[in-house]
Design a protein around this motif. Structure first.
Motif, PDB file in Angstrom:
ATOM      1  N   ALA A 623      33.244  43.347  39.168  1.00 30.93           N
ATOM      2  CA  ALA A 623      33.517  43.410  37.726  1.00 30.93           C
ATOM      3  C   ALA A 623      33.329  42.036  37.112  1.00 30.93           C
ATOM      4  N   ALA A 624      33.448  42.006  35.806  1.00 31.79           N
ATOM      5  CA  ALA A 624      33.292  40.728  35.103  1.00 31.79           C
ATOM      6  C   ALA A 624      34.399  39.770  35.524  1.00 31.79           C
ATOM      7  N   GLY A 625      34.005  38.575  35.851  1.00 32.12           N
ATOM      8  CA  GLY A 625      34.969  37.566  36.268  1.00 32.12           C
ATOM      9  C   GLY A 625      35.246  37.552  37.751  1.00 32.12           C
ATOM     10  N   GLN A 626      34.677  38.501  38.493  1.00 29.53           N
ATOM     11  CA  GLN A 626      34.866  38.553  39.942  1.00 29.53           C
ATOM     12  C   GLN A 626      33.659  37.951  40.641  1.00 29.53           C
ATOM     13  N   ALA A 627      33.924  37.410  41.796  1.00 27.31           N
ATOM     14  CA  ALA A 627      32.839  36.850  42.599  1.00 27.31           C
ATOM     15  C   ALA A 627      31.914  37.960  43.054  1.00 27.31           C
TER      16      ALA A 627
END
Length: 916
Positions: A623-627
């Motif tokens: 998801a957005a913001g995840q590695a």
């Protein structure tokens, strides 16, 4: 119970929170990498590589993918199990990751968040609230939940999301059990994973359906204190049947007495130790044993009386047996020297009568010790007069006065104390009443009995006295008002008399007995005699109340029977496809009580036993913001197992040949060693003058002969033909080798047969070489030989030579074995000892050092100028001069020419071609 669920009560219910870093989840055959918060299973850790969460499954060396295979077979791999799972150390394949028997509850759905495990080995008395969002159930186990106020639901499979169950209201945990027990356990038992029922205290039986010994009632409570045996069992009342006896006579080898603390026995009056060593088992002198087992005192003046009848067998001095009443001894009249008979109350004192002592009513002397009958109000006891109290008890004793005997007598059988209420001179012995009994006996109407009679019971106040039951009872227990049976056709229920039995009881023998705790109502006390069932065991089958139907059924409260689930359901709570608790198809999952298509990614099936897809447990897209999710090597590769290369055929052949070579080398070395030993033994015997053949004996020589007989065809190696043989001297080398004085014989005996060069003889020769034997010189089936003796007028020397040649030719023909045997016996007789067991004069030389076909019975002895027969046979010169033989006149030599004149020779011929 279920204390482990307390932590879950305060966990907030939330949606699935993804982990902060990517992880790998695996089942047997598939792995996915992504973000997940699932905690069910076991974490596989390998230094330098990603951690892998192993979901419940069985993993082996062939399990895909390659990533999982490499991790499982790594020597540095370790396991970290979650709640309810075990870890094997070290890891051994196949590895089974499975939940222990019980239930594991998870705070969040899809088996994520905090977990709490509850094992099977516990029993629920009250419901416990459940706030978990998912839970996993071990195999062969079920969970009973209460949904709302009274809806009981049985869960057989793991639930990935409680919100998808077709039930309303809050959940409470009622029970956790294993389904491995057959038959199922009763209320007092818990089924373990091994298939056995674990019983609560007081219960017993395969299904924990009965009370153990010493317990009674529906709850199997212990019998009352100070009670050895009570009315026990599920239907028992607990009434004490055999009270505990303190200091019973039997505990100290005593019969009629009271045991002390040190093992001694205090006898009741009149008893003493018997001849067999039993204490208080025999009456004292002056007492006799009556029919009730009591020792009574003999009549006055009687020192010994018979048991049973009480007849006196020995009277005291001055007394004689009564002629009418044999139990009495009468005193002799007291007569003075003046022949005056003294009246009662006096005694003869010389020529006059003197008054008795005031303590005596009659006497034979002037002191109080000379009383025959004591004064009024006193009674005789051991020769003295003693007083009595107002109940007839003799002073200082436990005896009671007997007005008939004028003595102090015993109380009665099993009675330690007694009295006669309102005692006076008119009181009789039958009025005696016991006030104390031996241990184990009870007072009933003044007597000591072993049990209280019907209509009475032992008082709970003193545990000694039998008291009468209340008028409403025909039998009672403990107190007079606690009825066991009632009058007027009423039924006893819990000590009261009622007209009908209350619920959960049944009528039996005038009493209302409790049903088995499994039943709500029954027609008997067994656990399979139920007629209706309680709410926690609603299923009635064949008289038994069971807690649940089969896994594919549900309990229909309307009909009171088990009904089958819809075909799409593996388990359900009601009829129809919208009441499923788990799905029957591996391609479906539960949604709001209905089984719908799972639509799993990368695979078509849900994870077995979890009811969810592997892709539901892992988010494979960052998801957005995840590695970003890293690429994991081998996660999609098929497992390749490196196995050791098998041996090629030529490698196996070389190994077999090498083993055979080593074996033959060992055999050859062993044979060489044995040959050297035999040669050394042979040389030693030859030095000692004893000839011992080095071959011809033993199993190896027998084997050689067996091979010869196997491959030799009689009559074929040497055809039977009639030939004319001319003998020529043997070569010198041959004579030197065999040390033979007769070259003509040896050259003829060793003439080769036609077929000696065949494969059979080569095989025989190979066997002889292998077993270390000298070469065979056998002549097979020698042909019959006809010797021409020439004209009859030949010289004597020619005739003798021809006869000798005929003799040798005849000996070489194997068709005449009888003569050979005779000659062998004749030769052996020279070496035979004169007495049995004594050694011969000369060393015996066996004739089997040469083959039978090679043996010549005439050697050189048939020559005209030969050595003695002894020298010819032993090949040793005689040690004494030859004995002189008497010479008969007119008797020529055997081979003289005169012995072979034409007429004589013609007369001795047996037939054509046979000079013998």
């Amino acid at each position: 119970m279920f204390a482990s669920l307390t932590a879950l009560l305060f966990l907030p219910i939330s949606t699935l929170a993804q982990s902060s870093s990517p992880t790998i989840l695996c089942i047997a055959g598939q792995c996915l990498s992504g973000y997940s918060n699932t905690t069910i299973g076991t974490t596989l850790t390998n230094p330098g590589s990603e951690n892998i969460l192993l979901l419940p499954a069985t993993y082996n060396t062939n399990t895909n993918p390659q990533l999982l295979h490499d991790a499982l077979t790594s020597s540095s791999a370790t396991l970290s199990p979650s709640a309810g799972f075990n870890a094997s150390k070290p890891i051994s394949l196949p590895l089974t990751v499975a939940l222990q028997p019980g239930v594991s509850f998870y705070a969040n759905r899809l088996y994520s968040g905090s977990a709490a495990f509850t094992p099977l080995a516990s029993k629920q008395n009250t419901s416990t609230a459940v706030t978990a969002s998912s839970f996993a159930v071990s195999s062969n186990a079920w969970v009973a939940l209460e949904a709302g106020a009274s809806n009981r639901v049985v869960i057989w499979n793991s639930v990935p999301d409680v919100a998808q169950l077709p039930i309303q209201g809050s959940l409470s945990l009622l029970d956790i059990q294993s389904s491995a027990c057959t038959p199922s356990c009763s209320t007092a038992g818990v089924c373990s994973a091994s298939g056995t029922c674990q019983c609560q205290t007081g219960f017993n039986g395969t299904s924990c359906e009965t009370c153990a010994s010493g317990f009674f009632g529906p709850t199997c409570q212990p019998c009352p204190a100070n009670c050895t045996t009570c009315d026990e069992g599920i239907t028992g009342t607990g009434r004490c049947l055999v009270p505990t006896v303190t200091n019973a006579p039997s505990t100290c080898n005593c019969k009629s007495g009271v045991c002390g603390v040190n093992g001694s026995c205090t006898c009741t009056p009149g008893f003493t130790t018997g001849s067999d060593g039993t204490q208080c088992s025999t009456c004292l002198p002056g007492f006799f044993l009556d029919s009730t087992g009591n020792c009574q005192v003999c009549q006055l003046g009687c020192t010994q009386c018979s048991d049973g009848t009480g007849q006196c067998t020995s009277c005291a001095s001055g007394f004689t047996q009564d002629s009418i009443d044999k139990t009495k001894c009468d005193p002799a009249p007291s007569v003075t020297t003046s022949n005056q008979v003294c009246p009662d109350g006096s005694f003869a004192n010389g020529a006059s009568c003197s008054v008795c002592s005031s303590a005596c009513q009659t006497c034979n002397g002037g002191t109080s010790n000379d009383c025959i009958i004591c004064a009024t109000g006193t009674f005789s006891n051991n020769g003295s007069c003693v007083s009595v109290n107002n109940v007839g008890v003799c002073s200082g004793t436990n005896l009671v006065a007997d007005n008939t005997k004028h003595e102090c007598d015993t109380c009665g059988p099993n009675c330690t104390k007694c009295q006669i209420p309102g005692f006076n001179g008119a009181s009789i012995a039958s009025q005696k009443q016991c006030t104390g009994c031996l241990p184990g006996f009870f007072l009933s109407n003044g007597t000591c009995v072993s049990s209280c009679p019907s209509g009475t019971t032992v008082s709970s106040q003193d545990n000694l006295t039998c008291i009468a039951c209340d008028a409403s009872c025909t039998s009672c227990s403990g107190s007079s008002t606690f009825c066991l049976t009632c009058a007027n056709n009423q039924l006893a229920s819990k000590g009261q008399c009622v007209s009908t039995c209350p619920s959960a009881t049944f009528s039996s023998a005038g009493a209302c007995l409790s049903c088995h705790p499994d039943c709500s109502s029954c027609n008997g006390g067994s656990f399979n005699q139920c007629t209706s069932c309680p709410a926690d065991r609603p299923v009635l089958i064949n008289g038994r109340c069971l807690p649940t139907c089969a896994s594919t059924q549900f309990f229909d409260a309307t009909t009171g029977q088990c009904q089958s689930c819809d075909s799409s359901c593996e388990s359900c709570s009601a009829a129809g496809p919208s009441s499923c608790l788990s799905c029957a198809s591996a391609t479906q999952k539960l949604q709001a009580g209905t089984c719908v298509a799972a639509n799993c990614l990368s695979t078509s099936n849900v994870v077995a036993g979890l009811g969810a897809c592997l892709s539901d447990l892992v988010v494979t897209t960052a998801a957005a913001g995840q590695a970003p999710i890293p690429t994991v090597s081998g996660i999609n590769s098929t497992t390749v197992v490196n196995r050791g290369r098998g041996l090629q055929w030529w490698e196996i052949l070389l190994m077999a040949l090498g083993c055979a070579f080593i074996f033959l080398a060992v055999i050859w070395c062993f044979r060489r060693r044995q040959q050297k030993k035999r040669q050394a033994k042979y040389n030693a015997n030859m030095k000692a003058g004893i000839y011992t053949p080095t071959y011809g004996r033993g199993w190896r020589w027998k084997l050689v002969h067996w091979v010869r007989s196997l491959f030799t065809r009689k009559g074929k190696l040497a055809p039977t033909t009639t030939t004319t043989t001319e003998y020529s001297p043997a070569p010198a080398s041959f004579l030197a080798m065999h040390d033979d004085p007769d070259p003509t014989y040896r050259s003829a005996a060793r003439a080769p047969a036609d077929n000696f060069g065949g494969w059979r003889w080569k095989l025989i020769r190979w066997g002889e070489k292998f077993f270390g034997h000298p070469p065979s010189q056998r002549v097979p089936a020698a042909p019959r030989t006809i010797v021409h003796l020439g004209p009859l007028n030949d010289s004597d020397m020619d005739v003798a030579r021809k006869l000798r040649a005929a003799e040798e030719a005849h000996a070489s023909v194997p068709a005449r074995p009888a003569r050979d045997v005779d000659m062998v016996r004749l030769i052996e007789s020279y070496n035979r000892p004169l007495t049995p067991g004594a050694p011969g004069r000369y060393a015996q030389v066996p004739l089997h050092d040469v083959d039978a076909e090679e043996r010549s019975l005439s050697d050189g002895g048939s020559r005209m100028s030969a050595q003695s027969l002894y020298s010819q046979m032993t090949r040793a010169p005689r040690r004494v001069p030859d004995p002189r033989q008497p010479v008969k006149k007119d008797l020529g030599s055997r081979f003289d020419a005169s012995a072979f004149s034409a007429p004589d020779y013609k007369g001795t011929r047996r037939g054509a071609g046979d000079p013998f």
